[in-house]
Design a protein around this motif. Structure first.
Motif, PDB file in Angstrom:
ATOM      1  N   GLY A 136     100.687 -20.091  45.062  1.00 34.29           N
ATOM      2  CA  GLY A 136     100.379 -20.162  46.482  1.00 34.29           C
ATOM      3  C   GLY A 136     100.609 -21.529  47.096  1.00 34.29           C
ATOM      4  O   GLY A 136     100.701 -21.656  48.321  1.00 34.29           O
ATOM      5  N   ASP A 176     102.193 -13.386  51.340  1.00 39.62           N
ATOM      6  CA  ASP A 176     101.072 -12.892  50.531  1.00 39.62           C
ATOM      7  C   ASP A 176     101.545 -11.876  49.506  1.00 39.62           C
ATOM      8  O   ASP A 176     101.104 -11.888  48.350  1.00 39.62           O
ATOM      9  CB  ASP A 176     100.003 -12.264  51.436  1.00 39.62           C
ATOM     10  CG  ASP A 176      99.269 -13.302  52.272  1.00 39.62           C
ATOM     11  OD1 ASP A 176      99.379 -14.508  51.965  1.00 39.62           O
ATOM     12  OD2 ASP A 176      98.594 -12.906  53.241  1.00 39.62           O
ATOM     13  N   GLU A 201     101.322 -12.165  45.306  1.00 41.54           N
ATOM     14  CA  GLU A 201     100.687 -11.168  44.446  1.00 41.54           C
ATOM     15  C   GLU A 201     101.676 -10.609  43.430  1.00 41.54           C
ATOM     16  O   GLU A 201     101.328 -10.365  42.272  1.00 41.54           O
ATOM     17  CB  GLU A 201     100.083 -10.043  45.281  1.00 41.54           C
ATOM     18  CG  GLU A 201      98.932 -10.494  46.165  1.00 41.54           C
ATOM     19  CD  GLU A 201      97.869 -11.253  45.375  1.00 41.54           C
ATOM     20  OE1 GLU A 201      97.428 -10.759  44.320  1.00 41.54           O
ATOM     21  OE2 GLU A 201      97.501 -12.371  45.802  1.00 41.54           O
TER      22      GLU A 201
END
Length: 271
Positions: free
Chosen positions: A126, A134, A138
């Motif tokens: 991140g 996002d 993930e």
């Protein structure tokens, strides 16, 4: 392939699979909760597969194909899903790791991915500039955690790490995440096939200032090298160049702390 094309290909592959999974689930008159229960997952996990936010493991795809009567339609996506699970520059290594007889690596900037907790991995990925979305974060976290199956694979291949002291001390993710990460490293070092040595910061002569490296012993038999930096990588197969990396790694190991001293050092970091 340029970054935009790669991201688009990943997105397309995941959307197609997610749409097919949803279609077969609805044809089977199952809710996400019901399918998740049969697969051993929560409903939000099934939702993340259908919305192309997460990549399922091959075993999950196979079981879903059987449960939903997809007759192989979901199964055929497995190779593509495995391919897009990792950044383009890393895919060759990820594939080779699944077959290797042993793995040695020298890590310079962070705890090795094979040892990372989910929170630590998310903090590392991140923090990248330019930032991932996002969904990309993930997906990459999921891929990194899946790779850790190498450590507990049935044949238990020897896995050795040499890690820079500063990489272990850097509190990526904050104090709590860092301490949990150190505890995870100690937990993994209890596996008989996993070992680690710390390279002290105050070493005066360092044989690998060029950066991180990985060595893989393959069933061929042959040894392959891998070096990377700034999202670029090189798989090294030339025997002379691989021999140079092997010699460099051997010297690194002699200059690092012993495994016992390294564990004591990590125990202090873990509090």
């Amino acid at each position: 392939m340029h970054a935009g094309g790669s991201a688009e290909r990943v997105s397309t592959a995941l959307r197609v699979f997610g749409g097919q999974l949803k279609l077969f689930r609805e044809l089977a008159s199952l809710s996400r909760e019901e399918l998740g229960r049969q697969l051993g997952y929560a409903s939000h996990t099934i939702k993340s597969y259908e919305l192309a936010q997460r990549i399922p493991e091959p075993e999950t795809v196979e079981r879903a194909d059987d449960l939903l009567g997809a007759k192989g339609v979901l199964r055929v996506a497995i190779p593509l899903l495995e391919e897009v699970q990792y950044p383009p520059f890393f895919r060759d290594l990820a594939k080779l790791e699944r077959k290797c007889l042993s793995r040695c690596s020298y890590e310079t900037l962070a705890v090795p991915g094979l040892l990372q907790t989910e929170d630590y991995a998310r903090a590392v990925i991140g923090a990248r500039v330019p930032a991932f979305s996002d969904d990309e974060v993930e997906r990459l976290v999921s891929g990194r955690l899946d790779r850790q199956g190498l450590l507990t694979r049935e044949d238990r291949p020897p896995v050795h790490f040499v890690v820079e002291q500063a990489a272990l001390e850097r509190p990526i993710g904050g104090r709590k995440v860092h301490q949990e990460q150190m505890a995870r490293v100690l937990e993994r070092l209890r596996l008989r096939n996993v070992s680690l040595q710390v390279m002290p910061t105050d070493i005066e002569e360092h044989p690998s200032l060029d950066g991180a490296l990985v060595l893989l012993d393959m069933p061929d038999p042959r040894t392959l090298g891998y070096v990377e930096g700034h999202a670029r990588s090189q798989l090294v197969s030339d025997r002379k160049k691989v021999a140079e990396l092997v010699d460099r790694y051997a010297m690194i190991r002699t200059q690092a702390l012993s495994t016992r001293e390294s564990i004591q050092f990590i125990e202090k970091l873990a509090g």
